[in-house]
Scaffold this active site. Structure first.
Site, mmCIF file in Angstrom:
data_model
loop_
_atom_site.group_PDB
_atom_site.id
_atom_site.type_symbol
_atom_site.label_atom_id
_atom_site.label_comp_id
_atom_site.label_asym_id
_atom_site.label_seq_id
_atom_site.Cartn_x
_atom_site.Cartn_y
_atom_site.Cartn_z
ATOM 1 N N SER A 121 0.820 -1.215 0.000
ATOM 2 C CA SER A 121 0.000 0.000 0.000
ATOM 3 C C SER A 121 0.847 1.255 0.000
ATOM 4 C CB SER A 121 -0.862 0.050 1.264
ATOM 5 O OG SER A 121 -1.774 -0.979 1.281
ATOM 6 N N HIS A 142 -0.630 -2.567 -7.483
ATOM 7 C CA HIS A 142 -1.411 -2.255 -6.284
ATOM 8 C C HIS A 142 -2.909 -2.352 -6.554
ATOM 9 C CE1 HIS A 142 -2.623 0.975 -3.119
ATOM 10 N NE2 HIS A 142 -2.680 -0.233 -2.604
ATOM 11 N N GLU A 154 -3.106 0.285 -9.418
ATOM 12 C CA GLU A 154 -2.005 1.242 -9.614
ATOM 13 C C GLU A 154 -0.742 0.476 -9.980
ATOM 14 O OE1 GLU A 154 -2.450 5.134 -6.889
ATOM 15 O OE2 GLU A 154 -2.036 3.352 -5.734
ATOM 16 N N ASN A 192 -3.604 6.094 -1.910
ATOM 17 C CA ASN A 192 -3.423 6.166 -0.455
ATOM 18 C C ASN A 192 -2.837 7.496 0.011
ATOM 19 O OD1 ASN A 192 -4.589 3.746 0.198
ATOM 20 N ND2 ASN A 192 -2.704 2.590 -0.124
HETATM 21 C C1 LIG Z 1 -5.545 0.535 1.377
HETATM 22 C C2 LIG Z 1 -5.113 0.413 -0.013
HETATM 23 O O1 LIG Z 1 -3.898 0.130 -0.224
HETATM 24 C C3 LIG Z 1 -5.951 0.699 -1.193
HETATM 25 C C4 LIG Z 1 -7.407 0.441 -1.048
HETATM 26 O O2 LIG Z 1 -7.888 -0.620 -1.358
HETATM 27 S S1 LIG Z 1 -8.298 1.660 -0.368
HETATM 28 C C5 LIG Z 1 -9.944 0.997 -0.254
HETATM 29 C C6 LIG Z 1 -10.664 1.141 -1.550
HETATM 30 N N1 LIG Z 1 -11.969 0.599 -1.380
HETATM 31 C C7 LIG Z 1 -13.044 1.348 -1.079
HETATM 32 O O3 LIG Z 1 -12.941 2.553 -0.948
HETATM 33 C C8 LIG Z 1 -14.301 0.587 -0.889
HETATM 34 C C9 LIG Z 1 -15.461 1.490 -0.516
HETATM 35 N N2 LIG Z 1 -16.682 0.694 -0.397
HETATM 36 C C10 LIG Z 1 -17.405 0.318 -1.475
HETATM 37 O O4 LIG Z 1 -17.097 0.639 -2.600
HETATM 38 C C11 LIG Z 1 -18.641 -0.498 -1.192
HETATM 39 O O5 LIG Z 1 -19.030 -0.278 0.142
HETATM 40 C C12 LIG Z 1 -18.416 -2.048 -1.404
HETATM 41 C C13 LIG Z 1 -18.179 -2.295 -2.885
HETATM 42 C C14 LIG Z 1 -17.284 -2.607 -0.595
HETATM 43 C C15 LIG Z 1 -19.674 -2.772 -0.965
HETATM 44 O O6 LIG Z 1 -20.737 -2.229 -1.672
HETATM 45 P P1 LIG Z 1 -22.223 -2.234 -1.092
HETATM 46 O O7 LIG Z 1 -23.088 -1.716 -2.177
HETATM 47 O O8 LIG Z 1 -22.251 -1.599 0.228
HETATM 48 O O9 LIG Z 1 -22.487 -3.700 -0.717
HETATM 49 P P2 LIG Z 1 -23.011 -4.893 -1.562
HETATM 50 O O10 LIG Z 1 -24.189 -4.544 -2.410
HETATM 51 O O11 LIG Z 1 -23.177 -5.961 -0.546
HETATM 52 O O12 LIG Z 1 -21.775 -5.244 -2.474
HETATM 53 C C16 LIG Z 1 -21.576 -4.739 -3.776
HETATM 54 C C17 LIG Z 1 -20.733 -5.764 -4.490
HETATM 55 O O13 LIG Z 1 -19.484 -5.893 -3.801
HETATM 56 C C18 LIG Z 1 -19.232 -7.257 -3.453
HETATM 57 N N3 LIG Z 1 -18.498 -7.264 -2.195
HETATM 58 C C19 LIG Z 1 -18.814 -6.611 -1.069
HETATM 59 N N4 LIG Z 1 -17.873 -6.828 -0.138
HETATM 60 C C20 LIG Z 1 -16.967 -7.652 -0.701
HETATM 61 C C21 LIG Z 1 -15.764 -8.244 -0.239
HETATM 62 N N5 LIG Z 1 -15.280 -8.010 0.995
HETATM 63 N N6 LIG Z 1 -15.068 -9.040 -1.083
HETATM 64 C C22 LIG Z 1 -15.521 -9.271 -2.330
HETATM 65 N N7 LIG Z 1 -16.647 -8.719 -2.829
HETATM 66 C C23 LIG Z 1 -17.355 -7.935 -2.018
HETATM 67 C C24 LIG Z 1 -20.597 -7.862 -3.335
HETATM 68 O O14 LIG Z 1 -20.545 -9.253 -3.561
HETATM 69 C C25 LIG Z 1 -21.341 -7.164 -4.426
HETATM 70 O O15 LIG Z 1 -21.012 -7.775 -5.653
HETATM 71 P P3 LIG Z 1 -22.170 -8.224 -6.637
HETATM 72 O O16 LIG Z 1 -22.762 -6.951 -7.109
HETATM 73 O O17 LIG Z 1 -21.426 -9.001 -7.656
HETATM 74 O O18 LIG Z 1 -23.070 -9.041 -5.785
HETATM 75 N N1 LIG Z 2 -6.378 -4.256 3.091
HETATM 76 C C1 LIG Z 2 -6.428 -3.394 2.087
HETATM 77 O O1 LIG Z 2 -7.401 -2.668 1.929
HETATM 78 C C2 LIG Z 2 -5.295 -3.318 1.119
HETATM 79 C C3 LIG Z 2 -4.065 -3.879 1.403
HETATM 80 N N2 LIG Z 2 -3.050 -3.797 0.497
HETATM 81 C C4 LIG Z 2 -1.750 -4.398 0.759
HETATM 82 O O2 LIG Z 2 -1.848 -5.780 0.456
HETATM 83 C C5 LIG Z 2 -1.025 -6.549 1.356
HETATM 84 C C6 LIG Z 2 -1.882 -7.540 2.103
HETATM 85 O O3 LIG Z 2 -2.897 -6.850 2.790
HETATM 86 P P1 LIG Z 2 -4.159 -7.629 3.417
HETATM 87 O O4 LIG Z 2 -4.603 -8.705 2.501
HETATM 88 O O5 LIG Z 2 -5.107 -6.586 3.861
HETATM 89 O O6 LIG Z 2 -3.468 -8.284 4.702
HETATM 90 P P2 LIG Z 2 -4.029 -9.440 5.639
HETATM 91 O O7 LIG Z 2 -3.489 -9.165 6.984
HETATM 92 O O8 LIG Z 2 -5.515 -9.574 5.441
HETATM 93 O O9 LIG Z 2 -3.383 -10.758 5.009
HETATM 94 C C7 LIG Z 2 -2.019 -11.006 4.942
HETATM 95 C C8 LIG Z 2 -1.830 -12.506 4.901
HETATM 96 O O10 LIG Z 2 -0.457 -12.792 4.693
HETATM 97 C C9 LIG Z 2 -0.056 -13.761 5.638
HETATM 98 N N3 LIG Z 2 1.385 -13.685 5.836
HETATM 99 C C10 LIG Z 2 2.091 -12.920 6.700
HETATM 100 N N4 LIG Z 2 3.408 -13.133 6.535
HETATM 101 C C11 LIG Z 2 3.535 -14.073 5.552
HETATM 102 C C12 LIG Z 2 4.643 -14.714 4.942
HETATM 103 N N5 LIG Z 2 5.877 -14.443 5.301
HETATM 104 N N6 LIG Z 2 4.403 -15.623 3.959
HETATM 105 C C13 LIG Z 2 3.151 -15.911 3.583
HETATM 106 N N7 LIG Z 2 2.057 -15.328 4.116
HETATM 107 C C14 LIG Z 2 2.258 -14.408 5.093
HETATM 108 C C15 LIG Z 2 -0.871 -13.438 6.862
HETATM 109 O O11 LIG Z 2 -0.898 -14.502 7.782
HETATM 110 P P3 LIG Z 2 -1.242 -14.133 9.344
HETATM 111 O O12 LIG Z 2 -2.661 -13.693 9.334
HETATM 112 O O13 LIG Z 2 -1.000 -15.386 10.076
HETATM 113 O O14 LIG Z 2 -0.275 -13.032 9.707
HETATM 114 C C16 LIG Z 2 -2.243 -13.180 6.217
HETATM 115 O O15 LIG Z 2 -2.921 -14.372 5.947
HETATM 116 C C17 LIG Z 2 -0.319 -5.521 2.256
HETATM 117 O O16 LIG Z 2 0.920 -5.203 1.672
HETATM 118 C C18 LIG Z 2 -1.267 -4.325 2.208
HETATM 119 O O17 LIG Z 2 -0.637 -3.101 2.466
HETATM 120 C C19 LIG Z 2 -3.209 -3.185 -0.728
HETATM 121 C C20 LIG Z 2 -4.423 -2.652 -1.074
HETATM 122 C C21 LIG Z 2 -5.555 -2.641 -0.159
#
Ligand SMILES: CC(=O)CC(=O)SCCNC(=O)CCNC(=O)[C@H](O)C(C)(C)COP(=O)(O)OP(=O)(O)OC[C@H]1O[C@@H](n2cnc3c(N)ncnc32)[C@H](O)[C@@H]1OP(=O)(O)O
Ligand SMILES: NC(=O)C1=CN([C@@H]2O[C@H](COP(=O)(O)OP(=O)(O)OC[C@H]3O[C@@H](n4cnc5c(N)ncnc54)[C@H](OP(=O)(O)O)[C@@H]3O)[C@@H](O)[C@H]2O)C=CC1
Length: 293
Positions: A121, A142, A154, A192
């Site tokens: 991230s 990403h 990304e 992010n």
């Molecule tokens: C941190 C990083 O490095 C980068 C990032 O990812 S930042 C985070 C970016 N993501 C966001 O901002 C998500 C914001 N939230 C949303 O867009 C919406 O709330 C959401 C898409 C997650 C759910 O949408 P919703 O309308 O509230 O719920 P819902 O109608 O149940 O779901 C819409 C669709 O998403 C799917 N979905 C919901 N949660 C899910 C999950 N955890 N995993 C997989 N699919 C999921 C549902 O199955 C549904 O798909 P279908 O239309 O095919 O059935």
């Molecule tokens: N969550 C988000 O919204 C997003 C996350 N990311 C990035 O994606 C990556 C994963 O995030 P996310 O899926 O949320 O993380 P989670 O914590 O949900 O999952 C990480 C998984 O990796 C496992 N793990 C830890 N160390 C090892 C290792 N050495 N070898 C194999 N598996 C390992 C963990 O096991 P255990 O649980 O036992 O530690 C866990 O099952 C991170 O780099 C994060 O920054 C990118 C975009 C969005």
């Protein structure tokens, strides 16, 4: 399908790794998913199963395609099973030392031409690449959470990433039906850099007592049309990942405007990491999420 890629390796069966495995299998790739323990693998496969079934129920996927996708996914705890992978997407916990240690064990197993990508991230792609034996075939790919739903990926080049690697990754992302954008290798990239400070500010708003969890999330959902409130979204992303991203922005850009909110630090210290640990700004252990403040 991207021509030169047949087998996809995914490391980390958490929210992101499962999502990448899911969309890769739907696109017809052979996928092998790795995690450190059997329990994580079982939890991950159950997540993929559940999400594929959800897509069938909503008419987005036929049951035949669900079955075909499931057949393409294998999983294990042995990195050796990635020896024939053409691309490996690393999606383990956002911990730089862990990622570097993993690459040291992984690289000798991979074919020399295999493309290695991190789903990080916020970490520097150039620095992660330097911990591998193939900086020119390493880059940031990403994905956004939830992967099966979010359209964006990304792409981030490190200083050494070669053009063929970049083009292969772009072709792969397009073959998954996603839209790639390009970010330079700066802390937290584009999404992010903008999103995490907004979430951090929402946590300051909570910390300073300006509003409750419920009022903050309702305000942003109804007042700014965000699909999730910022605190709900923080729990969804994982508070450890949010904190790590803010720390990277704070250190990498040396600007106090990115100071992680002390309340975010406290929640992570408590192990309250959001949905994945059962508690964050909401408590998920009952039937419905309950605000913790
Ligand atoms: C941190 C990083 O490095 C980068 C990032 O990812 S930042 C985070 C970016 N993501 C966001 O901002 C998500 C914001 N939230 C949303 O867009 C919406 O709330 C959401 C898409 C997650 C759910 O949408 P919703 O309308 O509230 O719920 P819902 O109608 O149940 O779901 C819409 C669709 O998403 C799917 N979905 C919901 N949660 C899910 C999950 N955890 N995993 C997989 N699919 C999921 C549902 O199955 C549904 O798909 P279908 O239309 O095919 O059935
Ligand atoms: N969550 C988000 O919204 C997003 C996350 N990311 C990035 O994606 C990556 C994963 O995030 P996310 O899926 O949320 O993380 P989670 O914590 O949900 O999952 C990480 C998984 O990796 C496992 N793990 C830890 N160390 C090892 C290792 N050495 N070898 C194999 N598996 C390992 C963990 O096991 P255990 O649980 O036992 O530690 C866990 O099952 C991170 O780099 C994060 O920054 C990118 C975009 C969005």
């Amino acid at each position: 399908m991207a021509e030169s890629i047949k087998r996809v390796g995914v490391i980390g069966a958490g929210a992101m790794g499962c999502g990448v495995a899911h969309v890769s299998a739907i696109a017809g790739y052979d996928v092998h998913l790795i995690d450190i323990g059997k329990q994580q693998i079982e939890r991950g496969l159950a997540t993929i199963n559940g999400n594929l079934a959800r897509q069938v129920t909503s008419g987005k996927l036929s049951d035949d395609d669900r079955k075909k996708a499931l057949k393409l996914i294998t999983a294990s705890t042995d990195l050796q099973d990635l020896a024939s992978a053409d691309i490996v997407i690393e999606a383990i916990t956002e911990d730089e030392a862990e990622k570097r240690a993993l690459y040291a064990r992984l690289c000798p197993i991979l074919k020399p031409e295999t493309l290695l990508a991190s789903n990080t991230s916020s970490f520097s792609i150039t620095r992660l690449a330097a911990a591998t034996d193939r900086p020119e075939r390493f880059m940031g790919v990403h994905f956004m959470n939830p992967v099966p739903v979010m359209e964006l990926v990304e792409l981030v080049r490190g200083i050494a990433t070669d053009e063929a690697t970049f083009e292969t990754a772009r072709e792969f992302v397009r073959a998954l039906g996603k839209t790639p954008t390009v970010s330079e290798d700066f802390p937290a990239f584009i999404v992010n850099r903008i999103l995490l400070p907004m979430i951090n500010e929402a946590i300051y708003v909570l910390y300073e007592g300006v509003g409750t969890v419920d009022h903050i999330d309702t305000a942003m959902k109804l007042g700014a049309r965000h699909p999730m409130g910022p605190l709900e979204l923080a729990d969804f992303i994982g508070l450890d990942t949010c904190l790590s991203g803010m720390q990277m922005l704070h250190e990498g850009l040396a600007d106090n405007k990115y100071r992680p909110c002390p309340l975010l630090v406290k929640y992570v210290d408590a192990g309250w990491l959001g949905r994945k640990s059962g508690r964050g700004f909401y408590d998920y252990r009952g039937e419905d999420p309950v605000p913790t403040r």
